[in-house]
Design an enzyme around this catalytic site. Structure first.
Site, PDB file in Angstrom:
ATOM      1  N   HIS A 170       0.818  -1.205   0.000  1.00  0.00           N
ATOM      2  CA  HIS A 170       0.000   0.000   0.000  1.00  0.00           C
ATOM      3  C   HIS A 170       0.850   1.253   0.000  1.00  0.00           C
ATOM      4  O   HIS A 170       0.443   2.278  -0.518  1.00  0.00           O
ATOM      5  CB  HIS A 170      -0.947  -0.014   1.208  1.00  0.00           C
ATOM      6  CG  HIS A 170      -2.202  -0.743   0.900  1.00  0.00           C
ATOM      7  ND1 HIS A 170      -3.053  -1.221   1.846  1.00  0.00           N
ATOM      8  CD2 HIS A 170      -2.736  -1.092  -0.276  1.00  0.00           C
ATOM      9  CE1 HIS A 170      -4.067  -1.816   1.263  1.00  0.00           C
ATOM     10  NE2 HIS A 170      -3.894  -1.758  -0.027  1.00  0.00           N
ATOM     11  N   ARG A 172     -13.144 -12.997 -10.006  1.00  0.00           N
ATOM     12  CA  ARG A 172     -12.666 -14.372 -10.113  1.00  0.00           C
ATOM     13  C   ARG A 172     -13.088 -15.143  -8.873  1.00  0.00           C
ATOM     14  O   ARG A 172     -12.934 -14.642  -7.750  1.00  0.00           O
ATOM     15  CB  ARG A 172     -11.138 -14.360 -10.253  1.00  0.00           C
ATOM     16  CG  ARG A 172     -10.553 -15.734 -10.433  1.00  0.00           C
ATOM     17  CD  ARG A 172      -9.097 -15.668 -10.799  1.00  0.00           C
ATOM     18  NE  ARG A 172      -8.267 -15.279  -9.662  1.00  0.00           N
ATOM     19  CZ  ARG A 172      -6.938 -15.152  -9.733  1.00  0.00           C
ATOM     20  NH1 ARG A 172      -6.316 -15.358 -10.887  1.00  0.00           N
ATOM     21  NH2 ARG A 172      -6.250 -14.811  -8.677  1.00  0.00           N
ATOM     22  N   GLU A 230      -4.840 -20.503 -18.149  1.00  0.00           N
ATOM     23  CA  GLU A 230      -3.588 -20.542 -17.398  1.00  0.00           C
ATOM     24  C   GLU A 230      -2.921 -21.900 -17.575  1.00  0.00           C
ATOM     25  O   GLU A 230      -1.710 -22.023 -17.501  1.00  0.00           O
ATOM     26  CB  GLU A 230      -3.863 -20.319 -15.904  1.00  0.00           C
ATOM     27  CG  GLU A 230      -4.460 -18.958 -15.597  1.00  0.00           C
ATOM     28  CD  GLU A 230      -4.911 -18.832 -14.158  1.00  0.00           C
ATOM     29  OE1 GLU A 230      -4.338 -18.009 -13.441  1.00  0.00           O
ATOM     30  OE2 GLU A 230      -5.848 -19.554 -13.767  1.00  0.00           O
ATOM     31  N   CYS A 253      -4.545 -10.665 -18.489  1.00  0.00           N
ATOM     32  CA  CYS A 253      -4.177 -10.101 -17.190  1.00  0.00           C
ATOM     33  C   CYS A 253      -2.837 -10.727 -16.790  1.00  0.00           C
ATOM     34  O   CYS A 253      -2.245 -11.444 -17.555  1.00  0.00           O
ATOM     35  CB  CYS A 253      -5.275 -10.313 -16.144  1.00  0.00           C
ATOM     36  SG  CYS A 253      -5.717 -12.012 -15.848  1.00  0.00           S
TER      37      CYS A 253
HETATM   38  C1  PEP Z   1      -2.043 -15.212 -13.705  1.00  0.00           C
HETATM   39  O1  PEP Z   1      -1.800 -16.370 -13.437  1.00  0.00           O
HETATM   40  O2  PEP Z   1      -1.495 -14.589 -14.640  1.00  0.00           O
HETATM   41  C2  PEP Z   1      -3.016 -14.446 -12.916  1.00  0.00           C
HETATM   42  C3  PEP Z   1      -3.398 -13.244 -13.249  1.00  0.00           C
HETATM   43  O3  PEP Z   1      -3.469 -15.042 -11.784  1.00  0.00           O
HETATM   44  P1  PEP Z   1      -2.629 -15.022 -10.422  1.00  0.00           P
HETATM   45  O4  PEP Z   1      -1.409 -14.169 -10.639  1.00  0.00           O
HETATM   46  O5  PEP Z   1      -3.531 -14.505  -9.395  1.00  0.00           O
HETATM   47  O6  PEP Z   1      -2.284 -16.476 -10.255  1.00  0.00           O
HETATM   48 MG    MG Z   2      -3.038 -17.434 -12.014  1.00  0.00          MG
END
Ligand code: PEP
Ligand code: MG
Length: 753
Positions: free
Chosen positions: A364, A507, A605, A676
């Site tokens: 933060h 999510r 993923e 992402c």
């Molecule tokens: C990823 O795996 O790229 C993702 C966004 O999920 P996390 O980083 O939360 O595993």
């Molecule tokens: Mg992930």
């Protein structure tokens, strides 16, 4: 009081035999603390001009404070003795109105205080002080002994004091550069101001209490005071903070009042622990849950908990109510962990940089530093702030380094860069409401990643077009048991509300792997390949259904919810999930809630999900690529293992091929797709993604303006041939080399340099 006249004579004799002024003063305080069985003995001497008292030697207080602590005559208890030329003997110094806490001394745990003036021929030459942890007034006998010692020593010390030879010259240390983690961009120059943690939580040792009722009352008092203080500080900073960023203080408030903390500490006090020891254990347990995570975002949350624990400890020890006098010049706040409330103690225009010896880029403090435009570097492990107190320091948040005692020529160069940076930032502000669109009209949607509620506002402030990834496991990790449907409902409502009508991709619980819950133990040989994400939640149906119901209900009146499923590797996972959502919608409607079916997305993923896309498509409305895990699973490189970290690169040729494949599949299947994961914050990777045709990415809020500028500065048509070249490359470095010159050109144009 065992000391006798013989002891006194021996002390004066040993001093008389000491030649070196420093050794002489040290002998005085060491021998006296021994003779009086005192925890602390300190000697303050007047400077030759007789207007300041300087801590000349101490046994018990921090040795770093010697020569640094300077008091005006009449300042604090010591100053009072000097001004009144009389003895002061009190049982509880910190509660005395005249008490001034001096951070450098680390004198937090001392209660009883006795000081006598050192007077030679009617002239004040200094003050001699003893302090103890116990809250007792010193006996008359002890007082008489100290007065006698003082009168004996005054004659010896007078020559030394008036010569000034004992005064330490400020050490000029050599020019030195330290590497850390980039946390908030920009450059700042100022004096290094050490944020003392006082007694740190890990210094608290096991202790028992004699009165649990009183101990609990003190703990509650500390909580109350801190809650009010946070409220006050948030109000104070609110004027300077963009929009709703004040909500960061809300996170502290939430943690402060959480039952895990309050009940946990009370239970331990009931078992006989002292409040401080109980606090340490509970905070460590809460922070440990996050700290064990290999996800840098979650790791960063443990800092918040530790910060709040540290503040509570300080308050329990009664030493937070200090007024810090800052010098007029710019400051660089430096310490192990500089937290939000530390920032609030200083006028913001004075803070030109932040340097932490621990911490991460997602804490933060980083979020706040970014929002306030304060350059910050974290994790500067090699720096010992105490050694460089008061020295000039340059904080280079762009490179993630700091420079102590820079030569003037270097300062000039950095000042020039500060001026360039100012022009650059001005340019970015202009873009806030502009679309992220390339010069030839290729539009990219910029979404943000978020987790804790309070992280929502920075995204909005920077023009995020929605939330691409809300990591719902975070609220679960700060609880001591699974949060109820109602508790979850309140949290999700706030996030959806803040962004409505912009979409929020929530999510479902991505627990497992390294992300463990304190109340649900999973011991697995190979957790990344085990009970993780959707596998875990499908097997614990009641948890999944509760979460889905809370999210659906939170969406009433907001209508911007999208449900995103992590760690998908099989078709039946998505079909079963959809079935659960449909059932939850029907059940809720029957119960009288006006919910409706949201869009359902899956994360890509796991490589199998990528290869099963046509079979998965009937069950999903959109796709979100988690580039962190996709890289980990495609390359078989543990994303957290430093031994193989050099092999972890989201521009590895195999990942580039996979991303091209996914994009082509999504187009053919008519599935909207977003990326992402950290890749979306990497400028080179963003250009590669644009060339591939990706039109939506989700990234941390503070990277949005820079990435937007990049997108707006390039022509997609010039990227296309580079992607063709990239497809032929065998190494990620070659791919980077192809796109890097465009990034450099795009970002440097704006600075006008
Ligand atoms: C990823 O795996 O790229 C993702 C966004 O999920 P996390 O980083 O939360 O595993
Ligand atoms: Mg992930």
């Amino acid at each position: 009081m065992p000391s006798s006249l013989t002891d006194l004579t021996a002390l004066v004799d040993s001093i008389a035999r000491t030649q070196d002024p420093e050794a002489m003063m040290q002998t005085i305080v060491e021998r006296l603390s021994e003779l009086m069985d005192a925890d602390v003995c300190s000697l303050y001497l007047c400077n030759p001009q007789q207007d300041t008292l300087i801590l000349a030697a101490t046994q018990g207080l921090s040795s770093n404070a010697v020569g640094q602590v300077r008091l005006n005559l009449n300042e604090g208890l010591v100053g009072h003795i000097a001004a009144s030329l009389s003895t002061l003997n009190i049982a509880d110094a910190p509660s005395d109105d005249r008490f001034v806490y001096i951070p450098e001394t680390h004198e937090q745990s001392y209660r009883s205080f006795m000081g006598v003036p050192l007077i030679y021929l009617r002239k004040l030459i200094g003050v001699l002080v003893v302090q103890d942890r116990d809250q007792n007034r010193y006996s008359d006998e002890e007082e008489a002994f100290l007065i006698t010692v003082a009168s004996q020593l005054a004659g010896t010390l007078h020559l030394l004091q008036s010569s000034g030879s004992w005064m330490q010259q400020p050490e000029t240390l050599p020019y030195k550069r330290f590497k850390g983690i980039k946390s908030a961009g920009g450059i700042g120059i100022g004096r290094l101001w050490v944020i003392d943690p006082h007694m740190t939580l890990d210094q608290v040792t096991p202790g028992i209490n004699s009165d649990p009722v009183e101990e609990k009352a003190e703990f509650h008092e500390a909580i109350e005071w801190l809650a009010q203080d946070l409220e006050k500080r948030s109000g104070k900073m609110g004027h300077h903070l963009p929009g709703d960023l004040n909500a960061l203080f809300g996170v502290y408030q939430m943690m402060l009042k959480s039952p895990e903390l309050v009940n946990g500490v009370e239970a331990r006090i009931d078992q006989g622990d002292s409040a401080a020891w109980a606090l340490r254990q509970v905070i460590e347990q809460m922070a440990g849950v996050f700290a064990e995570s290999d996800d840098p975002y979650l790791k960063a949350r443990s800092e918040d908990i530790t910060n709040i624990g540290q503040r509570l400890l300080n308050e329990l020890l009664q030493h937070e109510r200090q007024v810090i006098e800052t010098p007029d010049e710019p400051l660089v706040l430096t310490g192990e962990l500089v937290n939000i409330t530390h920032l609030a103690e200083f006028p913001l225009q004075r803070i030109h940089g932040i340097v932490c010896t621990s911490g991460s880029a997602l804490s933060h403090t980083s979020i706040l530093a970014n929002a306030l435009g304060i350059p910050a570097v974290m994790g500067v492990e090699a720096l010992d702030p105490d050694r460089y107190r008061g020295q000039r320091i340059i904080v280079d948040g762009n490179r993630g380094e700091c420079i102590i005692n820079p030569p003037e020529v270097l300062c000039r160069e950095y000042r020039r860069m500060i001026a360039d940076e100012k022009r650059f930032i001005k340019g970015l502000e202009r873009l806030r409401n502009e679309p992220a669109e390339s010069l030839d009209g290729f539009r990219v949607k910029l979404l943000t990643n978020t987790g804790l509620l309070a992280d929502a506002s920075p995204g909005l402030e920077r023009g995020a077009e929605g939330v691409g990834l809300y990591r719902s496991e975070i609220p679960f990790m700060i609880h001591q048991s699974f949060p109820t449907e109602e508790e979850q409902l309140r949290i999700y409502q706030k996030v959806l509300n803040a962004y409505a009508p912009l979409p929020v991709s929530m999510r479902t619980l991505d627990i497992g792997g390294d992300k463990q819950l304190p109340y649900f133990e999973m011991n697995e040989e190979n957790p990344y390949l085990g009970w993780r994400g959707i596998r875990f939640t499908l097997d614990n149906t009641q948890l999944l259904v509760t979460q889905i119901r809370a999210m659906l209900r939170a969406n009433i009146g907001n209508n911007n919810l999208q449900l995103l499923v992590p760690m998908v590797s099989r078709v039946d996972e998505m079909s079963t999930f959809r079935g659960h959502v449909e059932k939850a919608v029907n059940d809720l409607i029957k119960e009288g809630h006006a919910v409706h079916m949201p869009q359902i997305g899956m994360m890509i993923e796991v490589p199998s999900a990528m290869l099963l896309m046509p079979k998965l498509a009937p069950w999903v409305d959109y796709v979100s690529i988690g580039s962190n895990d996709l890289t980990q699973y495609l390359l078989a490189v543990d994303r957290n293992n430093p031994r193989v970290s050099a092999l972890f690169d989201h521009l590895h040729p195999a990942i580039v091929s996979a991303l091209i494949y996914i994009q082509t599949q999504c187009q053919a299947l008519n599935l909207p797709v977003s990326v992402c994961g950290e890749m979306a914050s990497d400028p080179v990777a963003v250009l590669v993604l644009m060339a591939m045709g990706y039109q939506s990415i989700s990234l941390s809020a503070y990277n949005i303006p820079r990435i937007k500028l990049l997108i707006r500065s390039v022509e997609r048509t010039e990227l296309l041939p580079l992607l063709e070249e990239a497809e032929k490359c065998s190494h990620e470095d070659e791919i980077r080399a192809l796109f890097k010159p465009i990034v450099d050109k795009a970002l440097s144009q704006q600075t006008g340099s």
